[in-house]
Write a protein that holds these residues in place. Structure first.
Motif, PDB file in Angstrom:
ATOM      1  N   ASP A   1       0.830  -1.194   0.000  1.00  0.00           N
ATOM      2  CA  ASP A   1       0.000   0.000   0.000  1.00  0.00           C
ATOM      3  C   ASP A   1       0.873   1.256   0.000  1.00  0.00           C
ATOM      4  N   GLU A   2       1.915   1.250   0.828  1.00  0.00           N
ATOM      5  CA  GLU A   2       2.829   2.392   0.877  1.00  0.00           C
ATOM      6  C   GLU A   2       3.529   2.580  -0.469  1.00  0.00           C
TER       7      GLU A   2
ATOM      8  N   LEU B   1       1.009   4.021  -2.998  1.00  0.00           N
ATOM      9  CA  LEU B   1       0.668   5.416  -2.720  1.00  0.00           C
ATOM     10  C   LEU B   1       1.842   6.359  -2.978  1.00  0.00           C
ATOM     11  N   ARG B   2       3.053   5.910  -2.669  1.00  0.00           N
ATOM     12  CA  ARG B   2       4.234   6.736  -2.853  1.00  0.00           C
ATOM     13  C   ARG B   2       4.824   6.606  -4.258  1.00  0.00           C
TER      14      ARG B   2
ATOM     15  N   MET C   1      -2.103  10.295   2.561  1.00  0.00           N
ATOM     16  CA  MET C   1      -2.087   9.153   1.650  1.00  0.00           C
ATOM     17  C   MET C   1      -3.225   8.187   1.936  1.00  0.00           C
ATOM     18  N   HIS C   2      -3.501   7.971   3.221  1.00  0.00           N
ATOM     19  CA  HIS C   2      -4.532   7.004   3.595  1.00  0.00           C
ATOM     20  C   HIS C   2      -5.913   7.648   3.743  1.00  0.00           C
TER      21      HIS C   2
END
Length: 236
Positions: free
Chosen positions: A23-24, A27-28, A169-170
């Motif tokens: 997920d990180e 998103l990044r 981001m979340h």
């Protein structure tokens, strides 16, 4: 600082950490390095015996990387197989990483010194922020996600910047015990909450130096209901 590092050992806890790390990375928009370490634990051994152990370790690493590639939406996945200490190697890898993600078994029934030895060492020594993924249920997705919670009473700017970036981001709020008006102005897309923390935060963020002095990080690694991020104060 151009990739996410995941410590992976094939356990259920590592699978939770893999979900978070992916997920990180998505998103990044960064690649993911899946890392696994192995070492012969029985003293002297011939090369054939060690080769069998290395082959098993390679299979664990392959499984983690294969799961990451199968479930991600376009994340570049790389691997790192290492003979030696997992904790020390993760600290080495943190020098070129934007984030290190590891799972924690949360072994509450064992003596404190035994709990989360790898996660604890990496959280205390890594160059970049570290997220220790723990807590029940699917991560990081939730039908009712809670806020990012900053627990330091006087949080450093690096801790707040990390917390607000993760919240953005979340797409969740930030909660802290301090006035966040200036930070809210810098991050207008992030809602700020004050008061009691959500019963199941999305993420708890602490500063490394402050938490080391107070023992906060050690406590959270054993008892937090969600992932815990440990951030070095003074880093941007």
């Amino acid at each position: 600082m151009n990739h996410i590092v995941l410590g992976y050992d094939g356990s259920d806890f590592a699978m939770q950490a893999l979900d978070w790390a992916l997920d990180e990375a998505e998103l990044r928009k960064l690649p993911l390095t899946v890392f696994h370490a192995w070492q012969w634990p029985y003293g002297e051994a011939d090369e054939e015996a060690k080769a069998h152990l290395r082959k098993a370790a390679d299979h664990v690493l392959w499984h983690g990387a294969d799961c990451a590639r199968a479930t991600s939406s376009g994340v570049q996945v790389e691997t790192d197989l290492y003979e030696g200490s997992a904790a020390q190697r993760l600290v080495e890898l943190s020098g070129g990483a934007a984030l290190v993600v590891v799972g924690s078994r949360g072994l509450n029934a064992l003596p404190r010194a035994v709990v989360g030895s790898v996660a604890g060492y990496v959280a205390a020594h890594a160059v970049c922020p570290v997220i220790i993924v723990r807590g029940p249920g699917p991560l990081p997705a939730s039908a009712n996600p809670g806020p990012v919670v900053v627990v330091d009473k006087e949080p450093d700017a690096a801790v707040l910047e990390f917390a607000f970036s993760e919240a953005a981001m979340h797409q969740v709020p930030v909660t802290a015990s301090v006035d966040l008006a200036d930070w809210s102005a810098r991050h207008p897309g992030v809602q700020v909450q004050q008061g009691d923390a959500h019963e199941r935060p999305t993420l708890i963020v602490v500063g490394r130096k402050r938490s080391a002095r107070s023992g906060t990080a050690s406590f959270l690694l054993q008892h937090a209901p969600c992932p815990v991020a440990v951030v070095t104060e003074g880093d941007s």
